[in-house]
Design a protein around this motif. Sequence first.
Motif, mmCIF file in Angstrom:
data_model
loop_
_atom_site.group_PDB
_atom_site.id
_atom_site.type_symbol
_atom_site.label_atom_id
_atom_site.label_comp_id
_atom_site.label_asym_id
_atom_site.label_seq_id
_atom_site.Cartn_x
_atom_site.Cartn_y
_atom_site.Cartn_z
ATOM 1 N N LEU A 45 23.184 -24.274 -43.450
ATOM 2 C CA LEU A 45 24.551 -24.723 -43.213
ATOM 3 C C LEU A 45 24.668 -25.093 -41.737
ATOM 4 N N VAL A 46 24.952 -26.356 -41.461
ATOM 5 C CA VAL A 46 25.025 -26.842 -40.083
ATOM 6 C C VAL A 46 26.346 -26.369 -39.472
ATOM 7 N N VAL A 47 26.261 -25.448 -38.521
ATOM 8 C CA VAL A 47 27.478 -24.860 -37.934
ATOM 9 C C VAL A 47 27.433 -24.943 -36.413
ATOM 10 N N PRO A 48 28.569 -25.202 -35.786
ATOM 11 C CA PRO A 48 28.654 -25.046 -34.327
ATOM 12 C C PRO A 48 28.682 -23.560 -33.976
ATOM 13 N N ARG A 49 28.513 -23.263 -32.720
ATOM 14 C CA ARG A 49 28.658 -21.897 -32.232
ATOM 15 C C ARG A 49 29.326 -21.968 -30.864
ATOM 16 N N SER A 50 29.772 -20.841 -30.384
ATOM 17 C CA SER A 50 30.553 -20.831 -29.142
ATOM 18 C C SER A 50 29.786 -21.434 -27.973
ATOM 19 N N ILE A 51 28.478 -21.130 -27.876
ATOM 20 C CA ILE A 51 27.721 -21.648 -26.745
ATOM 21 C C ILE A 51 27.126 -23.030 -27.025
ATOM 22 N N ASN A 52 27.308 -23.537 -28.238
ATOM 23 C CA ASN A 52 26.813 -24.885 -28.561
ATOM 24 C C ASN A 52 27.682 -25.508 -29.647
ATOM 25 N N PRO A 53 28.701 -26.270 -29.250
ATOM 26 C CA PRO A 53 29.582 -26.895 -30.241
ATOM 27 C C PRO A 53 28.987 -28.134 -30.897
ATOM 28 N N TYR A 54 27.730 -28.510 -30.520
ATOM 29 C CA TYR A 54 27.142 -29.759 -31.004
ATOM 30 C C TYR A 54 25.856 -29.475 -31.790
ATOM 31 N N PRO A 55 25.985 -29.049 -33.047
ATOM 32 C CA PRO A 55 24.779 -28.707 -33.831
ATOM 33 C C PRO A 55 24.038 -29.956 -34.279
ATOM 34 N N LEU A 56 22.841 -29.755 -34.796
ATOM 35 C CA LEU A 56 22.090 -30.848 -35.404
ATOM 36 C C LEU A 56 21.360 -30.321 -36.628
ATOM 37 N N ALA A 57 21.027 -31.244 -37.531
ATOM 38 C CA ALA A 57 20.345 -30.871 -38.771
ATOM 39 C C ALA A 57 18.843 -31.026 -38.576
ATOM 40 N N SER A 58 18.234 -30.016 -37.978
ATOM 41 C CA SER A 58 16.811 -30.108 -37.637
ATOM 42 C C SER A 58 15.909 -30.247 -38.855
ATOM 43 N N LEU A 59 16.370 -29.791 -40.017
ATOM 44 C CA LEU A 59 15.531 -29.818 -41.211
ATOM 45 C C LEU A 59 15.702 -31.095 -42.028
ATOM 46 N N LEU A 60 16.528 -32.030 -41.555
ATOM 47 C CA LEU A 60 16.777 -33.253 -42.312
ATOM 48 C C LEU A 60 15.499 -34.015 -42.684
ATOM 49 N N PRO A 61 14.569 -34.246 -41.715
ATOM 50 C CA PRO A 61 13.368 -35.006 -42.087
ATOM 51 C C PRO A 61 12.558 -34.365 -43.206
ATOM 52 N N LYS A 62 12.682 -33.040 -43.364
ATOM 53 C CA LYS A 62 11.923 -32.348 -44.412
ATOM 54 C C LYS A 62 12.627 -32.407 -45.760
ATOM 55 N N SER A 63 13.909 -32.778 -45.768
ATOM 56 C CA SER A 63 14.689 -32.677 -47.002
ATOM 57 C C SER A 63 14.920 -34.005 -47.694
ATOM 58 N N LEU A 64 14.676 -35.132 -47.028
ATOM 59 C CA LEU A 64 14.965 -36.425 -47.636
ATOM 60 C C LEU A 64 13.747 -36.946 -48.404
ATOM 61 N N ALA A 65 13.983 -37.422 -49.610
ATOM 62 C CA ALA A 65 12.888 -37.862 -50.485
ATOM 63 C C ALA A 65 12.567 -39.324 -50.218
ATOM 64 N N PHE A 66 11.835 -39.585 -49.153
ATOM 65 C CA PHE A 66 11.538 -40.964 -48.785
ATOM 66 C C PHE A 66 10.637 -41.648 -49.801
ATOM 67 N N THR A 67 9.647 -40.921 -50.331
ATOM 68 C CA THR A 67 8.680 -41.571 -51.207
ATOM 69 C C THR A 67 9.339 -42.125 -52.466
ATOM 70 N N GLN A 68 10.519 -41.635 -52.822
ATOM 71 C CA GLN A 68 11.234 -42.115 -54.001
ATOM 72 C C GLN A 68 12.269 -43.175 -53.649
ATOM 73 N N GLU A 69 12.259 -43.623 -52.385
ATOM 74 C CA GLU A 69 13.226 -44.612 -51.912
ATOM 75 C C GLU A 69 14.654 -44.121 -52.147
ATOM 76 N N LYS A 70 14.865 -42.838 -52.003
ATOM 77 C CA LYS A 70 16.183 -42.248 -52.197
ATOM 78 C C LYS A 70 16.474 -41.272 -51.068
ATOM 79 N N PHE A 71 17.755 -41.022 -50.864
ATOM 80 C CA PHE A 71 18.193 -39.985 -49.941
ATOM 81 C C PHE A 71 18.908 -38.918 -50.753
ATOM 82 N N HIS A 72 18.648 -37.660 -50.431
ATOM 83 C CA HIS A 72 19.415 -36.587 -51.069
ATOM 84 C C HIS A 72 20.841 -36.540 -50.539
ATOM 85 N N ARG A 73 21.042 -37.042 -49.338
ATOM 86 C CA ARG A 73 22.330 -36.925 -48.664
ATOM 87 C C ARG A 73 22.353 -37.926 -47.524
#
Length: 828
Positions: free
Chosen positions: A152-180
């Motif tokens: 779950l991508v959440v901000p925190r008090s010391i960092n209000p600017y989160p990022l989805a570091s696991l995105l490259p591992k979660s997208l199904a490129f070989t199927q020419e599709k995106f999960h999100r």
Amino acid sequence: MAKATTYIAVTGHRDLRPEDLPEIKVKVKEKLIQITRDKDLGTFRLLSGMAEGADQLVVEIAREIGIPSTAVLTAQNQTMELPKGLDRHILPVHNPSENEENYFEALGNHLLAEARHILVLWDGVYNGKRGGTSAVVKWALEGDYKLNLHHLVVPRSINPYPLASLLPKSLAFTQEKFHRIPFTVHFSWVEVALPLVKKEQFFKKIWNPIGRKLGSQVFLSFVLPMLLVLSTLALGTFGFLQILPNLDFHNALFMAVNLITFNNSVIENSAVPIALNLARYMGLLTALSAFTIALYFALGQERRRLKLIFWQRFYPHQYIVVLGAGEKSLTLVKDLCSCRKKVVVVSPEENQPFTSEIQGTGAIWVKGSTNAASLLKKIYHQKADEIYLLDEDDTNNVRTTLELDRISGNIPKRQRWFVHLQDSSLKTLLYSHLESSSRDRMHIFDICENTARRLQLFFPFDRFYQSPNAEQAMVVIVGFGKLGKEIALNALRLGHFPGKKRLKVRVFCHNAMAAREEFLNSYPVFNTHPKAHHLQELIADLWEKDSLEFYDLPQEDAARLSGKSPLFAEILQTKNTVSLYICLENDLNSGAYLSLLLPKLNRYKQQKDCNLQVFCYYKFPNKTEEKNTEYRLNQLAPEVPVRCFGNLLEECTASAIRDRALDALPRQIAYWYMQGYGDRSLEIDRVWQESSEQEKESNRHAADHLWVKLRSVWREIDWKFHPETFEPLLDPDIVAFHEKRLSQAEHRRWCAELLLQGFRPLQDEPGVMEAWEQWEAYWYKQGGKKILKAEKLHLDLRPFDALDEQEQQKDLDQIRTIPKMLQAIIRS
């Protein structure tokens, strides 16, 4: 019989922001219900370390749903008071003197070992803290765990600017599709399924070295025959002593020697001992191996040709040709051979380290010109399933492709050509000179371009949806080699936003003036020299005067770290979203340079509340070393996201080169444009195949900018995709307002693309404005559009409000088609 318990673990930040808690609770509750849907809640159990923040919050939500929970405690908090009904599990204490980080590390390992699902409430920053949330994620990704990571991508008090570091591992490129959607959104989930791979890795670790040694020439030519001879002598001697008890040892030994020559292989006695029978067959194998070795050396160079004949005859779907020598081709060959492909490599010169490594992979290396028809026929190019053209010189790749086109009479339709080209003019030239059948099988790619596009897709520089008060996206590039230039160009193409948001690109490199002049020679549109009136107005609208700046790279540490340096001054500010790319030609220098900057960047980010992300070019040919380097860099700046990128082990694999997911959205754009303004009967595949290379490039840039458009309006319209219609439920007046703004942004992007290609406004041609209506008629009705475009003149290079209503409608139609295109490529 009791059912097995499925464990769900939680790890996350202690300093979640109070204003975010209601949204986080909704998201976590939805996820827990999804995980346990249609199952007995009693078969699940939540594991939590019960720290403040995420741990306690998720326990509270689980208890509301009815999921039993267990507090996993350490020696330091084992006496803490727990909510009623919560079980307690105390981790064993191995050393009472251990510090807090050791306890957190033990807790993280326990959660990973037990859990089937783990909820990660995380800002996406690997901060290097032992036992922290990012460490647990790192262990999960690198360890032997069969579990599902739910980030779950959440901000925190010391960092209000989160990022989805696991995105490259979660997208199904070989199927020419995106999960999100492929960018970070607050309070969105990123899913990663981790398979259990330890046994497979252990088997490969043991077997691969053995297999390589068993298949080596030394083993087959010398070791194996020697083993056969010794085995024959030992078993034969023992067998003859058994069948002839009165025979002495020496005679038995020499009789065993005769088994190799078959003199004693025929034995009249019906009761032949097993050892002697084995020795007889060993003697036969020894003789056969000797004959085979003699034949092997007698054949000489013919061995390679016979191997090629065998491969292309019996492995047509695994036979692959790689043309060209260099780091990219070597990386690709290693990847192909690891997948058991039959690979032949052609290069014009014998580079000893290169050829030795190529032959060590099991591939066949052939010396010769890659564009010689006679050589291509000798290696049976027409039988190959895939051909990769990876020469370091673009012109050689063009010539080879043209030669393949000329001799491609009986090539099967399934064959694909992957051609590496960096020069856009050569891409257009090549495409225009090929037969239609060759264009259908050819895929042009550029490693640097793909790297920049993927990097800026997952980790965009325009993060205004995170920082709505920011005024400009700041792209800072240290080093201006091929990759640095591609990152800059991609930013200049994409950096066109609705409203008053602006882009600034700041380049630091050695001999900045020379680099600037070289860049301006290629793209004179950024030259500050006086230009024609309409062109000048258009440039001012697209790029402000200071949107592209060059600075000499400071040499002294004191100059690099000075707060007055252009590297820091006016960059790390709340008004900017900053993306810093360290891409010196030597990747080790990139890491060393960034190591010096990170502590100060970390302090400035905290003091000035700056939305900062840092990227380091690193291509060390060892992924473990890259991960360790990235981890050490993150430790230097715990609050700054630092990522390594550009490793050929990822960018130059067969799957990355074949990857067509980056073209999934461009194909949709081309198709829907044809539906509106062309032949509606054409299927999407045919539309893409019949598009010119220039049209494909244009659609790729439009596709990349589509995500820019979505990010620009995300906070304002909360664009949530319906799984069937993908339509946002908004007031019609609000929809119309945003459609107009996005249409204007699309036109500005299109104008920027044409100006970068060297086009000029038709209005600046002498005499055009005095007879504008005649030129409009010539453009639209008399076939002048094709003629003037060949002269790099365009009638529509003007502000959006000055366009004809029909041209404005084209941009508007593309905006209105966004939900349909997203529906086609995003799996709900």
